[in-house]
Structure formats: structure tokens, C-alpha cells
Design an enzyme around this catalytic site. Structure first.
Site, PDB file in Angstrom:
ATOM      1  CG  HIS A  60      -4.093  -1.389  -4.827  1.00 34.59           C
ATOM      2  ND1 HIS A  60      -2.956  -0.622  -4.678  1.00 34.59           N
ATOM      3  CD2 HIS A  60      -5.067  -0.717  -4.141  1.00 34.59           C
ATOM      4  CE1 HIS A  60      -3.216   0.436  -3.940  1.00 34.59           C
ATOM      5  NE2 HIS A  60      -4.498   0.405  -3.607  1.00 34.59           N
ATOM      6  CG  HIS A  62      -8.221   0.778  -3.956  1.00 35.49           C
ATOM      7  ND1 HIS A  62      -7.815   0.507  -2.664  1.00 35.49           N
ATOM      8  CD2 HIS A  62      -9.396   0.105  -4.124  1.00 35.49           C
ATOM      9  CE1 HIS A  62      -8.701  -0.296  -2.084  1.00 35.49           C
ATOM     10  NE2 HIS A  62      -9.659  -0.551  -2.949  1.00 35.49           N
ATOM     11  CG  ASP A  64      -5.426   6.038  -3.903  1.00 36.61           C
ATOM     12  OD1 ASP A  64      -5.889   4.937  -4.256  1.00 36.61           O
ATOM     13  OD2 ASP A  64      -4.949   6.226  -2.766  1.00 36.61           O
ATOM     14  CG  HIS A 140      -5.027  -2.238   0.498  1.00 34.73           C
ATOM     15  ND1 HIS A 140      -5.168  -1.483   1.647  1.00 34.73           N
ATOM     16  CD2 HIS A 140      -5.464  -1.441  -0.514  1.00 34.73           C
ATOM     17  CE1 HIS A 140      -5.666  -0.301   1.335  1.00 34.73           C
ATOM     18  NE2 HIS A 140      -5.860  -0.257   0.026  1.00 34.73           N
ATOM     19  CG  ASP A 210      -2.371   1.852  -0.618  1.00 32.66           C
ATOM     20  OD1 ASP A 210      -1.411   2.252  -1.278  1.00 32.66           O
ATOM     21  OD2 ASP A 210      -3.438   2.467  -0.583  1.00 32.66           O
ATOM     22  CG  HIS A 268      -0.464   5.795   0.405  1.00 32.00           C
ATOM     23  ND1 HIS A 268      -1.470   5.534   1.309  1.00 32.00           N
ATOM     24  CD2 HIS A 268      -1.025   5.673  -0.816  1.00 32.00           C
ATOM     25  CE1 HIS A 268      -2.586   5.246   0.657  1.00 32.00           C
ATOM     26  NE2 HIS A 268      -2.339   5.329  -0.646  1.00 32.00           N
TER      27      HIS A 268
END
Length: 301
Positions: A60, A62, A64, A140, A210, A268
Site C-alpha cells: 500500500h 504508506h 513506511d 487498512h 497492514d 510490523h
């Protein structure tokens, strides 16, 4: 099949911890899964050859899980790469990367192929003679996929003593390894089971990060050999996990149990905790076969 953890911590890089990135090796193929900040440094530390990575899977958009991608792509060019690179990820990843390359005038020395994902149903996104990769739709704050990597069944192993005993010509060896029977000159049919041994069972690996606790993934990852599942929080912060659409270690273990996987790897982690052992203890209350990911660790699956 071998898994190398380059980074497995949530949110931001720190002095001794890195955001999500890992390399999965399957039958001489290297797949990079997510590419958090510092990924290329971790590749060097773990002595992984950049040139062997031809497919990158981004879960995804994001930071990180993504902010190391443009640096890695650029370094590939600086090293004189000419081999094609395929990038799989949510719609928008092509625009994001190409804009950075355009504004920095850093066009690659190799061809970039983007495979943008939009489906909320599991789909096959890569397949060759040895491996098949499917998406695992996750829940998420933005559109997110996990990935299921499955080996295809290997050839059967030739029983050399048996083929010599039946005087089978070498021209039939490939047919035999593919599972075929052999008919001798006198018309006798030799069944394949008498000429071969079973191959090693095909292995599978599921990457889920995530996501909030989501039982919809269970049919997709059922009976997988190894499941990597995010465990950002412990049960004591379950409300925070629900609010941010992340999972606890106990919830990760519950998914592993209900999916009947053989091994669970946690990762994570939020950096709010002192040490990782509490994650393992919490998960083992639900599911017995738990391992802890950590930066630089490798697992032979």
C-alpha cells in the site's frame, strides 16, 4: 524457499530498526516485498544481489512501506542495470514514481513495468513456470493488499535404478519426470510410480501487512506453510489497533489458527514496546508455532 527480513517495524525508521521490507527467495527467484526507507542499505547489509530482484510487490502507499522505492530504483540505474523491473502495487504508484523520476531527470537505464492493482477480490498477478502470486485483499486506512506466493509442483524425481532395470531409453526421461508412463518395445506399460519418487511438496508463503483483524483472508491463505502477519500492538492496546486498522499479536495468532497455517511469523511492531518477547507470548496463547521477525533475520521455510 527462504525469507530475509530487511525491516519489520511500524511507522518510522530508527537507529536500530527499519520499516517494512523483505526478500523472498523461491527456486532462484528473488521477490522484494514492500520497500520502506533504507531498504537498499539493508539489501547491502544482508548481501542480497540487486541484480537478482526483478519483481517488487508494494502492499500500500504508506511511507513506511514505500519511501525506499524511488531510491532503490535510482540505485539500480547507477549500477548500470539493463534488466526489466516489474513493480506491483496500488493504482497511483506509477504516477508517484514517474513524477519523481521526471522532476529529478533520473530516467532509468532499464525498462520499468508497472502493474497497478484496484480489485478488492483476490487475483493472480504473476505466474511463471515455477511460481504463482495472488493478492490478499486487506482492510487498512488505504487500499491495501497482502501477497500469497505459491510454488508450483516440481517435477517428479527420476529413480535411476528403476529406469536402468526396465532399460528405459534416456529419450523418455523428461516425459517420466513430467508424470508420464512408459510403454516398452514389447508393449509392456511401466507406470510412472515405479520409475520416479515424489518431489518435495510445493511450499507457500503469505504476507499480510497492514490490516485490521479480518477473517475474510482465511479462505485465501488456508493451509499455507508460513504466514507473516502484522502485530503492531499487544492486546493492552486493542482499541488503538481497531482505531488505526491494525492488528494485535493475539489477533494475528487467531487468523493463523483459523486458517490452519503451519507457521506464524509476527512483525510490523510498534516501537512503543520494550522488546519483542511479549508479542510471542501473547500469540502463543492462541497458536503454538510462532516466530518473531526482526531486522536481518532469515528463515528457511
Amino acid at each position: 524457499m527462504k525469507l530475509t527480513i530487511l525491516g519489520c517495524y511500524a511507522a518510522t525508521p530508527r537507529t536500530l530498526t527499519n520499516p517494512t521490507a523483505q526478500v523472498l527467495e523461491i527456486r532462484n527467484r528473488l521477490f522484494l516485498i514492500d520497500c520502506g526507507e533504507g531498504t537498499q542499505v539493508q539489501l547491502r547489509k544482508n548481501k542480497i544481489k540487486f541484480s537478482k530482484i526483478n519483481h517488487i510487490f508494494i502492499s500500500h502507499l504508506h511511507g513506511d512501506h514505500l519511501y525506499g522505492l524511488i531510491g532503490t530504483i535510482s540505485t539500480f540505474s547507477l549500477l548500470g542495470r539493463t534488466t526489466d523491473l516489474h513493480i506491483y502495487g496500488p493504482k497511483g504508484i506509477k504516477e508517484l514514481i514517474l513524477l519523481q523520476l521526471k522532476l529529478t531527470e533520473s530516467w532509468t537505464t532499464y525498462s520499468l513495468f508497472f502493474h497497478e492493482l484496484e480489485s478488492k477480490e483476490s487475483e493472480v498477478i504473476f505466474e511463471d513456470a515455477k511460481v504463482i502470486v495472488k493478492t490478499i485483499p486487506l482492510k487498512h486506512r488505504v487500499y491495501t493488499n497482502g501477497y500469497l506466493f505459491q510454488e508450483k509442483p516440481a517435477e517428479r524425481k527420476l529413480n535411476v535404478e528403476a529406469v536402468q532395470y526396465y532399460n528405459v531409453h534416456v529419450a523418455y526421461y523428461q516425459k517420466i519426470k513430467n508424470g508420464g508412463n512408459v510403454t516398452l518395445d514389447d508393449g509392456t506399460v511401466i507406470e510412472n510410480e515405479k520409475l520416479t519418487f515424489d518431489p518435495e511438496p510445493a511450499k507457500s508463503y503469505a504476507f499480510c501487512s497492514d490490516t485490521v483483524y479480518n477473517e475474510e483472508v482465511i479462505p485465501i491463505i488456508a493451509n499455507t506453510d508460513v504466514l507473516y502477519h502484522e502485530s503492531t500492538f499487544l492486546d493492552s492496546e486493542a482499541r488503538l489497533a481497531e482505531k488505526t486498522l491494525h492488528s494485535t499479536a493475539r489477533e494475528a495468532a487467531t487468523i493463523a489458527l483459523k486458517a490452519n497455517v503451519k507457521q506464524l511469523i509476527l512483525g510490523h511492531y510498534s516501537t512503543r514496546y520494550d522488546g519483542l518477547e511479549p508479542f510471542k507470548k501473547e500469540a502463543e496463547q492462541v497458536f503454538p508455532n510462532v516466530l518473531l521477525a526482526d531486522d536481518g533475520l532469515s528463515f528457511d521455510l
